[in-house]
Design a protein around this motif. Structure first.
Motif, PDB file in Angstrom:
ATOM      1  N   GLY A 169       0.791  -1.218   0.000  1.00 20.32           N
ATOM      2  CA  GLY A 169       0.000   0.000   0.000  1.00 20.32           C
ATOM      3  C   GLY A 169       0.822   1.266   0.000  1.00 20.32           C
ATOM      4  N   LEU A 170       2.050   1.189  -0.511  1.00 20.50           N
ATOM      5  CA  LEU A 170       2.960   2.335  -0.438  1.00 20.50           C
ATOM      6  C   LEU A 170       3.155   3.039  -1.771  1.00 20.50           C
ATOM      7  CD1 LEU A 170       5.766   0.879   1.883  1.00 20.50           C
ATOM      8  CD2 LEU A 170       3.730   2.207   2.512  1.00 20.50           C
ATOM      9  N   VAL A 171       2.809   2.381  -2.882  1.00 18.23           N
ATOM     10  CA  VAL A 171       2.953   3.003  -4.203  1.00 18.23           C
ATOM     11  C   VAL A 171       1.700   2.734  -5.018  1.00 18.23           C
ATOM     12  CG1 VAL A 171       5.477   2.723  -4.159  1.00 18.23           C
ATOM     13  CG2 VAL A 171       4.059   1.011  -5.314  1.00 18.23           C
ATOM     14  N   SER A 172       1.571   3.453  -6.125  1.00 13.95           N
ATOM     15  CA  SER A 172       0.442   3.276  -7.035  1.00 13.95           C
ATOM     16  C   SER A 172       0.855   2.384  -8.209  1.00 13.95           C
ATOM     17  CB  SER A 172      -0.010   4.627  -7.576  1.00 13.95           C
ATOM     18  OG  SER A 172       1.020   5.183  -8.389  1.00 13.95           O
ATOM     19  N   GLU A 173      -0.129   1.924  -8.973  1.00 12.28           N
ATOM     20  CA  GLU A 173       0.183   1.157 -10.170  1.00 12.28           C
ATOM     21  C   GLU A 173       0.922   2.021 -11.190  1.00 12.28           C
ATOM     22  OE1 GLU A 173      -3.286  -0.781 -11.694  1.00 12.28           O
ATOM     23  OE2 GLU A 173      -3.323  -2.253 -10.057  1.00 12.28           O
ATOM     24  N   GLU A 174       0.646   3.301 -11.194  1.00  9.37           N
ATOM     25  CA  GLU A 174       1.366   4.210 -12.091  1.00  9.37           C
ATOM     26  C   GLU A 174       2.855   4.231 -11.751  1.00  9.37           C
ATOM     27  OE1 GLU A 174      -1.465   4.934 -10.531  1.00  9.37           O
ATOM     28  OE2 GLU A 174      -2.815   4.955 -12.267  1.00  9.37           O
ATOM     29  N   GLN A 175       3.176   4.183 -10.479  1.00 11.49           N
ATOM     30  CA  GLN A 175       4.575   4.144 -10.069  1.00 11.49           C
ATOM     31  C   GLN A 175       5.226   2.809 -10.415  1.00 11.49           C
ATOM     32  OE1 GLN A 175       3.335   5.538  -6.060  1.00 11.49           O
ATOM     33  NE2 GLN A 175       5.207   6.786  -6.119  1.00 11.49           N
ATOM     34  N   VAL A 176       4.461   1.737 -10.317  1.00 12.11           N
ATOM     35  CA  VAL A 176       4.970   0.433 -10.740  1.00 12.11           C
ATOM     36  C   VAL A 176       5.309   0.466 -12.222  1.00 12.11           C
ATOM     37  CG1 VAL A 176       4.410  -2.013 -11.042  1.00 12.11           C
ATOM     38  CG2 VAL A 176       3.719  -0.831  -8.953  1.00 12.11           C
ATOM     39  N   LEU A 177       4.423   1.033 -13.028  1.00 12.00           N
ATOM     40  CA  LEU A 177       4.654   1.117 -14.470  1.00 12.00           C
ATOM     41  C   LEU A 177       5.861   1.988 -14.778  1.00 12.00           C
ATOM     42  CD1 LEU A 177       3.915   0.593 -17.400  1.00 12.00           C
ATOM     43  CD2 LEU A 177       2.231   2.452 -17.246  1.00 12.00           C
ATOM     44  N   SER A 178       5.977   3.108 -14.108  1.00 11.94           N
ATOM     45  CA  SER A 178       7.106   4.007 -14.353  1.00 11.94           C
ATOM     46  C   SER A 178       8.434   3.308 -14.065  1.00 11.94           C
ATOM     47  CB  SER A 178       6.964   5.251 -13.477  1.00 11.94           C
ATOM     48  OG  SER A 178       8.069   6.114 -13.654  1.00 11.94           O
ATOM     49  N   ALA A 179       8.484   2.579 -12.961  1.00 10.03           N
ATOM     50  CA  ALA A 179       9.716   1.858 -12.610  1.00 10.03           C
ATOM     51  C   ALA A 179      10.008   0.750 -13.622  1.00 10.03           C
ATOM     52  CB  ALA A 179       9.600   1.282 -11.204  1.00 10.03           C
ATOM     53  N   ALA A 180       8.957   0.057 -14.081  1.00  8.54           N
ATOM     54  CA  ALA A 180       9.142  -1.016 -15.059  1.00  8.54           C
ATOM     55  C   ALA A 180       9.693  -0.464 -16.365  1.00  8.54           C
ATOM     56  CB  ALA A 180       7.822  -1.742 -15.296  1.00  8.54           C
ATOM     57  N   ARG A 181       9.178   0.671 -16.790  1.00  8.41           N
ATOM     58  CA  ARG A 181       9.647   1.255 -18.046  1.00  8.41           C
ATOM     59  C   ARG A 181      11.124   1.640 -17.972  1.00  8.41           C
ATOM     60  NH1 ARG A 181       4.238   4.883 -19.454  1.00  8.41           N
ATOM     61  NH2 ARG A 181       3.380   3.441 -21.021  1.00  8.41           N
ATOM     62  N   GLU A 182      11.590   2.018 -16.804  1.00  4.72           N
ATOM     63  CA  GLU A 182      13.005   2.349 -16.654  1.00  4.72           C
ATOM     64  C   GLU A 182      13.903   1.130 -16.854  1.00  4.72           C
ATOM     65  OE1 GLU A 182      13.646   4.206 -12.910  1.00  4.72           O
ATOM     66  OE2 GLU A 182      12.378   5.955 -13.379  1.00  4.72           O
ATOM     67  N   ARG A 183      13.345  -0.060 -16.636  1.00  6.14           N
ATOM     68  CA  ARG A 183      14.146  -1.290 -16.739  1.00  6.14           C
ATOM     69  C   ARG A 183      13.918  -2.032 -18.053  1.00  6.14           C
ATOM     70  NH1 ARG A 183      11.720  -2.138 -11.255  1.00  6.14           N
ATOM     71  NH2 ARG A 183      13.197  -1.242  -9.768  1.00  6.14           N
ATOM     72  N   LEU A 184      12.936  -1.593 -18.820  1.00  7.01           N
ATOM     73  CA  LEU A 184      12.584  -2.287 -20.056  1.00  7.01           C
ATOM     74  C   LEU A 184      13.059  -1.519 -21.285  1.00  7.01           C
ATOM     75  CD1 LEU A 184       8.882  -3.218 -19.209  1.00  7.01           C
ATOM     76  CD2 LEU A 184      10.738  -4.865 -19.583  1.00  7.01           C
ATOM     77  N   PRO A 185      13.316  -2.222 -22.386  1.00  8.91           N
ATOM     78  CA  PRO A 185      13.562  -1.508 -23.648  1.00  8.91           C
ATOM     79  C   PRO A 185      12.300  -0.745 -24.061  1.00  8.91           C
ATOM     80  CG  PRO A 185      13.334  -3.868 -24.029  1.00  8.91           C
ATOM     81  CD  PRO A 185      13.391  -3.682 -22.548  1.00  8.91           C
ATOM     82  N   GLU A 186      12.497   0.352 -24.745  1.00 13.24           N
ATOM     83  CA  GLU A 186      11.364   1.214 -25.088  1.00 13.24           C
ATOM     84  C   GLU A 186      10.291   0.469 -25.871  1.00 13.24           C
ATOM     85  OE1 GLU A 186      10.480   5.576 -27.163  1.00 13.24           O
ATOM     86  OE2 GLU A 186      12.541   4.855 -26.907  1.00 13.24           O
ATOM     87  N   ARG A 187      10.672  -0.528 -26.660  1.00 14.74           N
ATOM     88  CA  ARG A 187       9.704  -1.256 -27.476  1.00 14.74           C
ATOM     89  C   ARG A 187       8.686  -2.012 -26.624  1.00 14.74           C
ATOM     90  NH1 ARG A 187      10.994  -6.592 -27.492  1.00 14.74           N
ATOM     91  NH2 ARG A 187      13.059  -7.138 -26.689  1.00 14.74           N
TER      92      ARG A 187
END
Length: 206
Positions: free
Chosen positions: A51-69
């Motif tokens: 309960g400490l972060v939002s799904e938007e924050q999860v997505l933002s962090a994932a995008r930092e670790r994933l290739p842009e495609r």
């Protein structure tokens, strides 16, 4: 003698085939595995359940670790993940039997705020007398404090509770707090035997 049964959710009342989900939004098996790892095995996903972060924050962090495609793929995975929660028939059937015997049923789960959107996928949700959810408590299993909150919240005694989870650490945490506990690995016969041994009536015999 057991007077209440407490269920985990994922892997117990509901299946969550993460790789099936990520494969539905990927073009290759490698990309599906990468999305699963980066999203669902991430510290941000754990923090989501706390309960400490939002799904938007999860997505933002994932995008930092994933290739842009794969950025759009990740967004679709996160948007649709609860569509890949499926009831486990054998466990929901067992819960109905327990309820018919008059055994109070409860839920203790690590889960996020999306729970209230998908909770009706739990077939026995109307039978549960209470739920303790990690995101609301800001605690995760196997933290002993989360288990301890069960007892005063629902008027339970640890020694009269039987907890079912699919992770050994969570089961050990429950035992450490005084509950009987069982690590369920899709062997319903072994679980039924453990419940009978704990004092649940022989009507569970199969």
């Amino acid at each position: 003698m057991v007077k209440a049964v407490i269920f985990d959710m994922g892997g117990i009342l509901l299946d969550f085939p993460m790789l099936k989900l990520t494969a539905a939004y990927s073009h290759t098996a490698e990309d599906a595995c990468l999305l699963e790892q980066v999203i669902f095995k991430s510290p941000e996903w754990v923090a989501l359940d706390r309960g400490l972060v939002s799904e938007e924050q999860v997505l933002s962090a994932a995008r930092e670790r994933l290739p842009e495609r794969l950025h759009d793929n990740a967004a679709r995975v996160i948007e649709h993940w609860d569509e890949y929660l499926f009831p486990k028939p054998e466990m929901n059937a067992l819960a109905r039997e327990l309820d018919a015997l008059g055994v109070p049923l409860y839920l203790l789960s690590n889960t996020s705020a999306r729970f209230y959107r998908f909770r009706d996928k739990i077939e026995v949700w109307p039978l549960l007398r209470g739920a303790l959810l990690s995101f609301e408590e800001k605690l995760l299993k196997p933290d002993p404090e989360l288990y301890r909150r069960l007892f005063p919240r629902f008027g339970l005694s640890p020694g009269e509770c039987f907890f079912i989870d699919d992770l050994h650490l969570n089961v050990e945490g429950a035992r450490w707090c005084g509950m009987k506990a069982f690590c369920y690995q899709n062997d319903i016969s072994r679980l039924r035997a453990a419940l009978r041994e704990a004092g649940i009536p022989a009507a569970l015999e199969r």
